[in-house]
Enzyme design. Structure first.
Site, PDB file in Angstrom:
ATOM      1  N   GLY A 156       0.859  -1.192   0.000  1.00  0.00           N
ATOM      2  CA  GLY A 156       0.000   0.000   0.000  1.00  0.00           C
ATOM      3  C   GLY A 156       0.891   1.236   0.000  1.00  0.00           C
ATOM      4  O   GLY A 156       2.058   1.189  -0.398  1.00  0.00           O
ATOM      5  N   ARG A 157       0.318   2.331   0.498  1.00  0.00           N
ATOM      6  CA  ARG A 157       1.046   3.608   0.431  1.00  0.00           C
ATOM      7  C   ARG A 157       2.405   3.538   1.120  1.00  0.00           C
ATOM      8  O   ARG A 157       3.417   3.979   0.589  1.00  0.00           O
ATOM      9  CB  ARG A 157       0.208   4.716   1.093  1.00  0.00           C
ATOM     10  CG  ARG A 157      -0.929   5.212   0.237  1.00  0.00           C
ATOM     11  CD  ARG A 157      -1.675   6.307   0.973  1.00  0.00           C
ATOM     12  NE  ARG A 157      -2.433   5.719   2.061  1.00  0.00           N
ATOM     13  CZ  ARG A 157      -3.762   5.590   2.065  1.00  0.00           C
ATOM     14  NH1 ARG A 157      -4.459   6.035   1.057  1.00  0.00           N
ATOM     15  NH2 ARG A 157      -4.375   5.033   3.087  1.00  0.00           N
ATOM     16  N   ILE A 158       2.444   2.973   2.345  1.00  0.00           N
ATOM     17  CA  ILE A 158       3.711   2.993   3.101  1.00  0.00           C
ATOM     18  C   ILE A 158       4.696   1.983   2.503  1.00  0.00           C
ATOM     19  O   ILE A 158       5.894   2.259   2.369  1.00  0.00           O
ATOM     20  CB  ILE A 158       3.453   2.760   4.601  1.00  0.00           C
ATOM     21  CG1 ILE A 158       2.551   3.879   5.148  1.00  0.00           C
ATOM     22  CG2 ILE A 158       4.775   2.711   5.388  1.00  0.00           C
ATOM     23  CD1 ILE A 158       2.058   3.677   6.574  1.00  0.00           C
ATOM     24  N   SER A 237       4.086  -1.525  11.479  1.00  0.00           N
ATOM     25  CA  SER A 237       2.650  -1.551  11.141  1.00  0.00           C
ATOM     26  C   SER A 237       1.832  -1.704  12.424  1.00  0.00           C
ATOM     27  O   SER A 237       1.466  -0.698  13.047  1.00  0.00           O
ATOM     28  CB  SER A 237       2.366  -2.670  10.142  1.00  0.00           C
ATOM     29  OG  SER A 237       2.822  -3.920  10.612  1.00  0.00           O
ATOM     30  N   ARG A 238       1.588  -2.935  12.838  1.00  0.00           N
ATOM     31  CA  ARG A 238       0.915  -3.186  14.105  1.00  0.00           C
ATOM     32  C   ARG A 238       1.642  -4.342  14.803  1.00  0.00           C
ATOM     33  O   ARG A 238       2.056  -5.312  14.153  1.00  0.00           O
ATOM     34  CB  ARG A 238      -0.555  -3.559  13.897  1.00  0.00           C
ATOM     35  CG  ARG A 238      -1.446  -2.374  13.525  1.00  0.00           C
ATOM     36  CD  ARG A 238      -1.611  -1.394  14.692  1.00  0.00           C
ATOM     37  NE  ARG A 238      -2.487  -0.275  14.401  1.00  0.00           N
ATOM     38  CZ  ARG A 238      -2.090   0.939  14.000  1.00  0.00           C
ATOM     39  NH1 ARG A 238      -0.800   1.211  13.829  1.00  0.00           N
ATOM     40  NH2 ARG A 238      -2.970   1.894  13.773  1.00  0.00           N
ATOM     41  N   GLU A 267       1.056  -2.953  23.682  1.00  0.00           N
ATOM     42  CA  GLU A 267       1.753  -1.670  23.787  1.00  0.00           C
ATOM     43  C   GLU A 267       1.306  -0.979  25.061  1.00  0.00           C
ATOM     44  O   GLU A 267       0.102  -0.867  25.277  1.00  0.00           O
ATOM     45  CB  GLU A 267       1.451  -0.787  22.574  1.00  0.00           C
ATOM     46  CG  GLU A 267       2.133  -1.319  21.336  1.00  0.00           C
ATOM     47  CD  GLU A 267       1.976  -0.441  20.108  1.00  0.00           C
ATOM     48  OE1 GLU A 267       1.402   0.658  20.221  1.00  0.00           O
ATOM     49  OE2 GLU A 267       2.430  -0.858  19.047  1.00  0.00           O
ATOM     50  N   HIS A 286       6.319   3.139  19.174  1.00  0.00           N
ATOM     51  CA  HIS A 286       5.260   3.468  18.199  1.00  0.00           C
ATOM     52  C   HIS A 286       5.307   4.968  17.821  1.00  0.00           C
ATOM     53  O   HIS A 286       4.359   5.710  18.070  1.00  0.00           O
ATOM     54  CB  HIS A 286       3.881   3.099  18.762  1.00  0.00           C
ATOM     55  CG  HIS A 286       2.848   2.905  17.680  1.00  0.00           C
ATOM     56  ND1 HIS A 286       1.778   2.058  17.805  1.00  0.00           N
ATOM     57  CD2 HIS A 286       2.706   3.472  16.441  1.00  0.00           C
ATOM     58  CE1 HIS A 286       1.031   2.098  16.717  1.00  0.00           C
ATOM     59  NE2 HIS A 286       1.582   2.948  15.869  1.00  0.00           N
ATOM     60  N   ALA A 288       6.563   6.019  14.561  1.00  0.00           N
ATOM     61  CA  ALA A 288       6.919   6.166  13.143  1.00  0.00           C
ATOM     62  C   ALA A 288       6.273   7.384  12.495  1.00  0.00           C
ATOM     63  O   ALA A 288       6.841   7.986  11.592  1.00  0.00           O
ATOM     64  CB  ALA A 288       6.565   4.895  12.366  1.00  0.00           C
TER      65      ALA A 288
HETATM   66  C1  DGY Z   1      -1.496   5.071  12.602  1.00  0.00           C
HETATM   67  O1  DGY Z   1      -1.845   6.203  12.236  1.00  0.00           O
HETATM   68  O2  DGY Z   1      -2.213   4.085  12.439  1.00  0.00           O
HETATM   69  C2  DGY Z   1      -0.152   4.924  13.216  1.00  0.00           C
HETATM   70  O3  DGY Z   1       0.096   3.664  13.675  1.00  0.00           O
HETATM   71  C3  DGY Z   1       0.037   5.931  14.324  1.00  0.00           C
HETATM   72  O4  DGY Z   1       0.455   7.062  13.730  1.00  0.00           O
END
Ligand code: DGY
Length: 330
Positions: A156-158, A237-238, A267, A286, A288
């Site tokens: 995807g985008r990232i 990501s997660r 988390e 977390h 990023a």
């Molecule tokens: C999101 O936006 O889902 C990121 O994990 C937190 O910025």
């Protein structure tokens, strides 16, 4: 006419708060920690709109706490903390903040990749511990990033942002996604491969998929067994995308070389998690998307979604647009 009431579940950048305060009676939870469940429920009972964060559990019970709750606007692109079907069933539009954090997050994931490969946190610790005696031919050597193979899971985008960055390092880029992007392969210089091939051939594996029941623990003992012993895993990501116990075994036994995690399960990570003891595992909290500009943009997007929802207008970025066919709460 009285102003609508809005609850914001943490202090967010002023850019977003200012927009909310201009049109609504806005209460902001001031603690560093998220509001406890009972507090969140009681705040929702008095609110027409909620600005939520990924640390809030947003479920049917919460939506039922107040039949006047018209909109939930999450200041994040991810929304796995929200029961979206429950919101749709109740006529509540949910907003999120896609797009604005793509490059900031990809920058950070790439920084994690480089930090793990070139052992930057270990170098910092080494100097601070006053261990630096001389230049050492074998001191803190690690794998090269330039020219290596990057495997992107989730294009995807990232994921695409990672591919763009990798080009500058002359990397070979493989990707796997349930949706193949033949339209991008040539222009971006990326190659689609099956997951097993990606795991086998990549020097760096970076995860950028959504969290759902199919992707939970996608990176597990089986996956690590297929990776190169020299490989490094990056996850921004997660947290639940990675089975942490299996990751520990893989890192400890040398099954893979290193890992860099922006996200963990849970988390914050439990302080007794053995991953915290491993020098070849970098863990950060977390962050990023945590550039000043991006967080400000996320806040304004969340505010814009919330304001549209209060006015009964379509949210500019809505995760459940089908709610408008079903009919929204008024
Ligand atoms: C999101 O936006 O889902 C990121 O994990 C937190 O910025």
């Amino acid at each position: 006419m009285p102003k609508p009431k809005v609850f914001v579940s943490r202090i967010i950048p002023d850019e977003g708060l200012g927009m909310l305060r201009a049109i609504a009676e806005t209460e902001v939870w001031q603690d560093e920690l998220p509001p406890p469940r009972d507090v969140l429920l009681s705040k929702v009972k008095q609110s027409d709109g909620l600005v939520s964060l990924l640390t809030d559990k947003i479920d049917g019970e919460l939506m039922d706490a107040n039949p006047r709750l018209k909109v939930i606007s999450q200041m994040a692109v991810g929304y796995d903390n929200i029961d979206v079907p429950a919101a749709t069933a109740r006529g509540i539009p949910i907003g999120n903040t896609p797009g604005v954090l793509t490059d900031t997050t990809a920058d950070f994931a790439f920084a994690l990749l480089m930090s793990a490969a070139r052992r930057i946190p270990e170098g910092i610790d080494f100097v601070r511990a006053k261990k630096w005696k001389t230049w050492g031919p074998l001191l803190l050597t690690g794998p090269d990033v330039w020219g290596a193979t990057l495997g992107i899971i989730g294009f995807g985008r990232i994921g695409q942002g990672m591919a763009n960055r990798a080009r500058g390092f002359n990397m070979r880029v493989l990707y796997y996604d349930v949706y193949r992007r033949t339209d991008l392969e040539q222009s971006m210089g990326v190659q689609y491969v099956e997951m097993d091939t990606l795991l086998r051939e990549s020097d760096f594996v970076t995860v950028h998929t959504d969290l759902n029941e199919k992707t939970r623990h996608l990176m597990n003992a089986d996956a690590f067994a297929k990776m190169k012993r020299s490989a490094i895993l990056v996850n921004a990501s997660r947290g639940p995308m990675v089975d942490h116990a299996a990751l520990y075994d893989a890192l400890k036994s040398g099954q893979i070389y290193g890992a860099a995690l922006d996200v963990t399960e849970p988390e914050p990570i439990n302080l007794d998690n053995p991953l915290l003891q491993l020098p070849n595992c970098i863990i950060v909290p977390h962050i990023a998307s945590a550039s000043i500009a991006t967080r400000a943009k996320m806040a304004t997007m969340a505010a814009a979604n919330l304001i549209a929802g209060l006015r009964g207008e379509k949210l500019p970025t809505c995760v459940n647009p089908e709610v408008y066919e079903r009919g929204i709460r008024t």
